[in-house]
Design an enzyme around this catalytic site. Sequence first.
Site, PDB file in Angstrom:
ATOM      1  N   SER A  48      11.307  13.250   3.676  1.00 12.47           N
ATOM      2  CA  SER A  48      11.322  11.958   2.995  1.00 12.47           C
ATOM      3  C   SER A  48      10.741  12.021   1.592  1.00 12.47           C
ATOM      4  O   SER A  48      11.070  11.186   0.741  1.00 12.47           O
ATOM      5  CB  SER A  48      10.550  10.918   3.819  1.00 12.47           C
ATOM      6  OG  SER A  48       9.197  11.326   3.990  1.00 12.47           O
ATOM      7  N   ASP A 193       1.550   4.094   1.365  1.00 10.93           N
ATOM      8  CA  ASP A 193       1.096   4.133   2.757  1.00 10.93           C
ATOM      9  C   ASP A 193       0.178   5.328   2.999  1.00 10.93           C
ATOM     10  O   ASP A 193      -0.017   5.738   4.131  1.00 10.93           O
ATOM     11  CB  ASP A 193       2.285   4.171   3.717  1.00 10.93           C
ATOM     12  CG  ASP A 193       3.178   5.394   3.499  1.00 10.93           C
ATOM     13  OD1 ASP A 193       2.924   6.157   2.535  1.00 10.93           O
ATOM     14  OD2 ASP A 193       4.127   5.597   4.271  1.00 10.93           O
ATOM     15  N   HIS A 196       3.551   8.494   1.458  1.00 11.01           N
ATOM     16  CA  HIS A 196       4.720   8.464   0.585  1.00 11.01           C
ATOM     17  C   HIS A 196       4.343   7.934  -0.796  1.00 11.01           C
ATOM     18  O   HIS A 196       3.514   7.042  -0.924  1.00 11.01           O
ATOM     19  CB  HIS A 196       5.819   7.600   1.208  1.00 11.01           C
ATOM     20  CG  HIS A 196       6.305   8.125   2.517  1.00 11.01           C
ATOM     21  ND1 HIS A 196       5.870   7.607   3.729  1.00 11.01           N
ATOM     22  CD2 HIS A 196       7.167   9.130   2.811  1.00 11.01           C
ATOM     23  CE1 HIS A 196       6.459   8.273   4.709  1.00 11.01           C
ATOM     24  NE2 HIS A 196       7.245   9.202   4.180  1.00 11.01           N
TER      25      HIS A 196
END
Length: 229
Positions: A48, A193, A196
Amino acid sequence: MSQGDSNPAAIPHAAEDIQGDDRWMSQHNRFVLDCKDKEPDVLFVGDSMVQLMQQYEIWRELFSPLHALNFGIGGDTTRHVLWRLKNGELENIKPKVIVVWVGTNNHENTAEEVAGGIEAIVQLINTRQPQAKIIVLGLLPRGEKPNPLRQKNAKVNQLLKVSLPKLANVQLLDTDGGFVHSDGAISCHDMFDFLHLTGGGYAKICKPLHELIMQLLEETPEEKQTTIA
């Protein structure tokens, strides 16, 4: 460091379709089609951290002009990236630079195994795309406050600093970026968070990464020379 069958992080494996919608395989299949339709000079592959990069303006500003493809899938481990690269995501393309950023999701593996998995990815790329220069991005610290996963990621980076120079066509880019403040905390302004990156967080990574990519692109004049001759 253990490799191959003795290292579970270095064994290619497709992600399990736990949710039942087959999205992981759908994304992989889309990437394979992109390889047939597009001619990237730069390829990004990973989890990600790679995937979300293209959601920010800095991707369009720095990397889109370089004919970059983004093959990031959220949640991927070294095993998943190895499987994807072995199953079509390195075919029909000839990128000059390949950026690898994966490992923070390898929760079941030791730091040594994670580093070995990343090395296996580099070795596979060297075999399938020998012309490509490889950039491995170091794993970021994670969690608002000091925790074992931060220590593990830091150890992976330390291991890679020793092992990657022994491999061909690869260099490690330190991504520390000053994310950990003097009190040991990570700011939500850098990682929304505490894992990320925000747009500002990506800027700290992408600007030095872009400089390195440009340097490597300028260092690949061999093809130009052969076409001129």
